[in-house]
Enzyme design. Structure first.
Site, PDB file in Angstrom:
ATOM      1  CB  CYS A   1      -2.777   9.570  -4.553  1.00 38.08           C
ATOM      2  SG  CYS A   1      -4.259   9.483  -3.514  1.00 38.08           S
TER       3      CYS A   1
ATOM      4  CE  LYS B   1      -3.473   2.849   0.568  1.00 34.57           C
ATOM      5  NZ  LYS B   1      -4.364   3.144  -0.573  1.00 34.57           N
TER       6      LYS B   1
HETATM    7  O1  DOR Z   1      -7.248   5.194  -6.549  1.00 32.21           O
HETATM    8  C1  DOR Z   1      -6.384   5.385  -5.701  1.00 32.21           C
HETATM    9  N1  DOR Z   1      -6.682   5.295  -4.393  1.00 32.21           N
HETATM   10  N2  DOR Z   1      -5.113   5.682  -6.069  1.00 32.21           N
HETATM   11  C2  DOR Z   1      -4.136   5.997  -5.191  1.00 32.21           C
HETATM   12  O2  DOR Z   1      -3.031   6.290  -5.602  1.00 32.21           O
HETATM   13  C3  DOR Z   1      -4.413   6.001  -3.761  1.00 32.21           C
HETATM   14  C4  DOR Z   1      -5.688   5.334  -3.374  1.00 32.21           C
HETATM   15  C5  DOR Z   1      -6.212   5.951  -2.096  1.00 32.21           C
HETATM   16  O3  DOR Z   1      -5.721   5.565  -1.030  1.00 32.21           O
HETATM   17  O4  DOR Z   1      -7.058   6.863  -2.147  1.00 32.21           O
END
Ligand code: DOR
Length: 314
Positions: free
Chosen positions: A133, A48
């Protein structure tokens, strides 16, 4: 016949017995989840995306399963870089499996701080810097600002001597494909991973006349079937523009062996599975491996190199 078929691949000197991995974010937040993936048929696991400190992430509901995929606004809930770095140090290369360490600082300084820790650590695997993100309110996706990408890479490669991959957002215009490739070709990047979720989609429930997730007024990253053509376009367009020394991980819309076949045809060296892995868990790696082997067997292909990047145009 099938015994001759190999799903092995590599990124630089890093060998993967199987090209399938989880996508960062899905079933990879705890050591228990990561160990399950390492014990499966996957070629390794991705952690993660870590921030310098532990984070709770956004308010729930923050993820919604949809008929054609998913929308999420998790907001990077994670146990902090020290937790994942320790796991990566202990598990990298064990039983021939690779551990990819994902980091996603909320600023250039946070990224540098974490990458310095990685540089000074005993970890000798691949590190993936997440520049895409979409789900932290007030923070835009660095991957869309090419000057900012250049700045973070300039600062990083002053001290970072280990292999580095970049998780990028989806690009939609040929100017963007050209612009990001020009930047990346100037740096010793080991690989790129395309795509992160398509950021800031909006799903509406007409029954309740409401959005379906709470953070950011309902806007969130799309995954699954919705994103496959965009993912394939990014793998293909960037493969056509990046130096051959830069490998590509294809991520987006994979739920069958045929989806993997298409990603590899577009030029993917490895692939990652997000939304569908979330729904199915680790048995998905065996199912998709079998499906891909059957496709390769029918077509007379024995290795991924036999068809990688060989997509025809008409
Ligand atoms: O879609 C996503 N969700 N991409 C990311 O890089 C992080 C993740 C999140 O933790 O929101």
């Amino acid at each position: 016949m099938q015994t001759k078929i190999s799903l092995a691949s590599h990124i630089g000197d890093y060998k993967f017995d199987n090209l399938l991995l989880n996508a960062a974010g899905v079933r990879c937040s705890t050591t228990d989840e990561l160990e399950k993936t390492l014990d499966s048929m996957a070629g390794g696991c991705v952690t993660k995306s870590a921030t310098p400190e532990e984070r709770a992430g956004n308010e729930s509901p923050r993820m919604k399963a949809l008929p054609l995929g998913s929308i999420n606004s998790m907001g990077l809930p994670n146990h902090g870089i020290d937790y994942y770095l320790k796991f990566a140090e202990e598990n990298q290369g064990q039983n021939g499996k690779q551990v990819i360490l994902s980091v996603a600082g909320l600023s250039i300084d946070q990224n540098i701080e974490m990458l310095k820790k990685v540089q000074e650590s005993a970890f000798d695997g691949l590190t993936e810097l997440n520049l895409s993100c979409p789900n932290v309110a007030g923070k835009s996706q660095v991957g869309y600002d090419f000057d900012a990408v250049r700045d973070v890479l300039t600062a990083t490669f002053k001290f970072f001597k280990k292999p580095l991959g970049l998780k990028l957002p989806p690009y939609f215009d040929f100017n963007q494909f050209n612009g990001i490739s020009e930047v990346l070709n100037d740096f010793p990047v080991t690989y790129i991973n395309v795509i992160n979720s398509i950021g800031n989609g909006l799903v509406v429930d007409p029954e309740t006349e409401s959005v379906v997730i709470k953070p950011k007024g309902g806007f969130g990253g799309l995954g699954g079937d919705y994103v496959k053509p965009t993912a394939l376009a990014n793998v293909r367009a960037l493969r056509q523009r990046l130096d051959p020394r830069i490998s590509i991980i294809g991520t987006g819309g994979i739920k069958s062996g045929m989806d993997v076949f298409e990603h590899v045809l577009c030029g993917a060296d490895l692939v990652q599975i997000g939304t569908a892995f979330g729904y199915e868990g680790t048995p998905i790696f065996e199912r998709i491996s079998k499906e891909l082997e059957e496709i390769m067997d029918k077509k007379g292909y024995q290795t991924l190199d036999d068809f990688r990047g060989k997509l025809k145009t008409i």
